[in-house]
Design an enzyme around this catalytic site. Structure first.
Site, mmCIF file in Angstrom:
data_model
loop_
_atom_site.group_PDB
_atom_site.id
_atom_site.type_symbol
_atom_site.label_atom_id
_atom_site.label_comp_id
_atom_site.label_asym_id
_atom_site.label_seq_id
_atom_site.Cartn_x
_atom_site.Cartn_y
_atom_site.Cartn_z
ATOM 1 N N GLY A 14 0.807 -1.215 0.000
ATOM 2 C CA GLY A 14 0.000 0.000 0.000
ATOM 3 C C GLY A 14 0.836 1.260 0.000
ATOM 4 C CG ASP A 15 0.506 3.801 2.308
ATOM 5 O OD1 ASP A 15 -0.614 4.328 2.231
ATOM 6 O OD2 ASP A 15 0.850 3.082 3.255
ATOM 7 C CE LYS A 18 -3.384 1.796 -3.733
ATOM 8 N NZ LYS A 18 -2.271 1.777 -2.776
ATOM 9 C CE LYS A 20 3.152 11.099 -10.790
ATOM 10 N NZ LYS A 20 4.488 11.594 -10.887
ATOM 11 N N GLY A 42 -6.037 6.182 1.786
ATOM 12 C CA GLY A 42 -5.759 7.614 1.695
ATOM 13 C C GLY A 42 -4.919 7.866 0.472
ATOM 14 C CG HIS A 43 -5.919 6.917 -3.136
ATOM 15 N ND1 HIS A 43 -4.947 5.958 -3.163
ATOM 16 C CD2 HIS A 43 -7.082 6.276 -3.221
ATOM 17 C CE1 HIS A 43 -5.524 4.773 -3.271
ATOM 18 N NE2 HIS A 43 -6.811 4.942 -3.298
ATOM 19 C CD GLN A 223 -7.265 -0.719 1.876
ATOM 20 O OE1 GLN A 223 -8.035 -1.380 1.237
ATOM 21 N NE2 GLN A 223 -7.638 0.408 2.459
ATOM 22 C CG ASP A 332 11.481 11.463 -6.280
ATOM 23 O OD1 ASP A 332 10.689 10.612 -6.720
ATOM 24 O OD2 ASP A 332 11.207 12.216 -5.318
HETATM 25 P P1 GDP Z 1 -1.641 5.692 -2.404
HETATM 26 O O1 GDP Z 1 -2.576 5.375 -1.287
HETATM 27 O O2 GDP Z 1 -1.094 4.451 -3.046
HETATM 28 O O3 GDP Z 1 -2.236 6.657 -3.392
HETATM 29 O O4 GDP Z 1 -0.381 6.400 -1.780
HETATM 30 P P2 GDP Z 1 -0.338 7.639 -0.769
HETATM 31 O O5 GDP Z 1 -1.086 8.769 -1.302
HETATM 32 O O6 GDP Z 1 -0.640 7.197 0.600
HETATM 33 O O7 GDP Z 1 1.226 7.935 -0.765
HETATM 34 C C1 GDP Z 1 1.864 8.311 -1.860
HETATM 35 C C2 GDP Z 1 2.572 9.627 -1.556
HETATM 36 O O8 GDP Z 1 3.700 9.709 -2.364
HETATM 37 C C3 GDP Z 1 1.739 10.842 -1.875
HETATM 38 O O9 GDP Z 1 2.032 11.870 -0.968
HETATM 39 C C4 GDP Z 1 2.209 11.222 -3.277
HETATM 40 O O10 GDP Z 1 2.069 12.595 -3.560
HETATM 41 C C5 GDP Z 1 3.648 10.850 -3.196
HETATM 42 N N1 GDP Z 1 4.256 10.444 -4.473
HETATM 43 C C6 GDP Z 1 3.693 9.712 -5.480
HETATM 44 N N2 GDP Z 1 4.607 9.498 -6.445
HETATM 45 C C7 GDP Z 1 5.759 10.079 -6.032
HETATM 46 C C8 GDP Z 1 7.076 10.161 -6.593
HETATM 47 O O11 GDP Z 1 7.372 9.649 -7.650
HETATM 48 N N3 GDP Z 1 8.023 10.823 -5.843
HETATM 49 C C9 GDP Z 1 7.750 11.384 -4.647
HETATM 50 N N4 GDP Z 1 8.733 11.997 -3.995
HETATM 51 N N5 GDP Z 1 6.515 11.332 -4.102
HETATM 52 C C10 GDP Z 1 5.545 10.676 -4.775
#
Ligand code: GDP
Length: 433
Positions: A14-15, A18, A20, A42-43, A223, A332
């Site tokens: 998770g996290d 997704k 983005k 939480g996206h 998740q 990055d």
């Molecule tokens: P999700 O639940 O899978 O959508 O993930 P989350 O939102 O919980 O966590 C992803 C975090 O990583 C968010 O704050 C995004 O803005 C950030 N993020 C996504 N892709 C990248 C990336 O390529 N580089 C960086 N530094 N941050 C990213």
């Protein structure tokens, strides 16, 4: 417009980012549909510099004209849904006419939250590390065949009253000191039902018609595979099928409707909550990844556990989901490390493991077998072309692909939409042309 319907789901714990990736791909689709989970997800999406945190509503909502669907496999806390809708409205995004909620989705009721907290407290040191939002107990009631569905709120009042009374008295029996009154709960449910009425739909029918009309649908997972109730690190999992099987059961779409599966994976590994994590790091390196990647839960703010990329995990995910490609995120965050590692197998007291084990004791005893590669000092942040990456970063990606057995079609180099590499000639391009 694309006619390939694809599933976008988490390939790790998770996290992975997704939100983005779903947001980035949404312009190619006319609908985005969530198939499982609750508002524990939480996206975080950054759109043109503005931060949006979505829990229940698919990230597609940020794009005008896209219909967002909450499937029957999702459990819905109406108050959490209203809060999210009101927050979006404050930020200038209206959901009306673009949001559909399955009439078959089960409800999270106020006492599910209490039961969640209680069940974690009872487990003591063996706690799962849930978000205490009542998701698990709502799924328990669903499987126990005493859940209340959204269509129940809009149907026969006498039947609803009886269901609520029975549920409340069952709950009062579980929580000994409790004397919850069913009447205010019934009223709250009826008024929630009225507010939801315009959005409530047969989402399976909507999606079938959308697809028949030649429009494409994206199925959005919450998740991730290693948190899947069946295929994850049980019992440290979520209560639903986050892997691709959940698309069919959680939305009422046939398997052949899924034309492609994109797994989202970080260039390293994180997990929030309890349970074994073979590549977990501690000390300075873990802190570096946590701070660099801002690895704190979007829903709870909890610090995430961090470790090296685990190709055993992603290989397993590829098998369970039939991943066509990976969207590799947060490359990055590894910038500036003198060396980077990836795990290709596990060493156990009984020999080498190359497949992910079911038994958590075996997983806890597994020592990662690492490959070490040179790091890169030049920043990858914001790169939009593969050629823009340092050679060592490209070598890392090549090796990660070989070890995982899945090509990286998308490489994310920052949280903004623009900070993305879409590999020319990859399957992702073919989905959208
Ligand atoms: P999700 O639940 O899978 O959508 O993930 P989350 O939102 O919980 O966590 C992803 C975090 O990583 C968010 O704050 C995004 O803005 C950030 N993020 C996504 N892709 C990248 C990336 O390529 N580089 C960086 N530094 N941050 C990213």
């Amino acid at each position: 417009m694309s006619k390939t319907n694809i599933a976008v789901l988490g390939a790790q714990w998770g996290d992975e980012g997704k939100g983005k990736i779903v947001d980035l791909l949404t312009p190619n689709f006319s609908a985005v549909a969530r198939y499982q989970g609750g508002h524990n997800a939480g996206h975080t999406v950054y759109a043109d510099g503005t931060k949006f945190v979505l829990h229940l509503i698919p990230s597609g909502i940020l794009h005008p004209g896209v219909t967002c669907v909450i499937g029957n496999g999702v459990v819905v806390d109406p108050l959490a849904l209203f809060k999210e809708i009101d927050e979006l409205a404050r930020m200038g995004i209206a959901v009306d006419g673009r949001l559909l909620v399955s009439e078959k989705a089960h409800m999270i009721l106020p006492y599910h939250r209490e039961l969640d907290v209680l069940s974690e407290a009872r487990r003591g040191e063996r706690k799962i590390g849930t978000t205490s939002r009542g998701i698990g107990p709502a799924y328990e009631d669903k499987v126990g065949r005493r859940g209340i569905r959204i269509c129940d709120l809009l149907g026969d009042r006498a039947a609803l009253q009886q269901e609520v009374r029975e549920n409340v008295s069952a709950r009062n029996r579980i929580i000994k000191e409790s004397t919850l009154d069913w009447k205010p709960l019934l009223e709250q449910l009826i008024s929630s039902g009225e507010r939801m009425r315009p959005w409530v739909a047969d989402v399976s029918l909507f999606l079938a018609r959308t697809m028949q009309a030649g429009k494409a649908v994206m199925f959005e997972g919450a998740q991730a595979t290693l948190l899947d109730i069946d295929h994850g690190t049980y019992p440290f999992v979520t209560s639903s099928n986050a892997s691709v099987g959940g698309v069919c059961t959680g939305l009422g779409v046939p398997p052949r409707a899924i034309g492609g599966v994109l797994g989202v994976a970080k260039a390293y590994t994180t997990r929030v909550g309890e349970g074994p994590l073979p590549t977990e790091l501690s000390g300075e390196l873990a802190d570096r990844l946590r701070e660099g990647g801002q690895e704190y839960g979007a829903s709870t703010g909890r610090p995430r556990r961090c470790g090296w990329f685990d190709a055993v995990v992603v290989r397993y995910s590829a098998r369970i989901n039939g991943l066509d490609a990976l969207a590799l995120t947060k490359l990055d965050v590894l910038d500036g490390l003198p060396e980077v590692r990836l795990c290709t197998g596990y060493r156990t007291p009984n020999g080498t493991l190359s497949e992910f084990p079911a038994d958590l004791r075996a997983l806890a005893a597994a020592e990662p077998i690492y490959e070490t590669l040179p790091g890169w000092s030049r920043s990858t942040k914001g790169a939009t072309r593969l050629e823009g990456l340092p050679p060592a970063a490209r070598r890392y990606i090549d090796r990660l692909e070989e070890a995982s057995g899945v090509p990286c079609a998308i490489i994310s180099t920052g949280s903004d939409r623009g900070e993305t590499i879409v590999r020319p000639g990859s399957i992702v391009e073919s989905w959208f042309t």
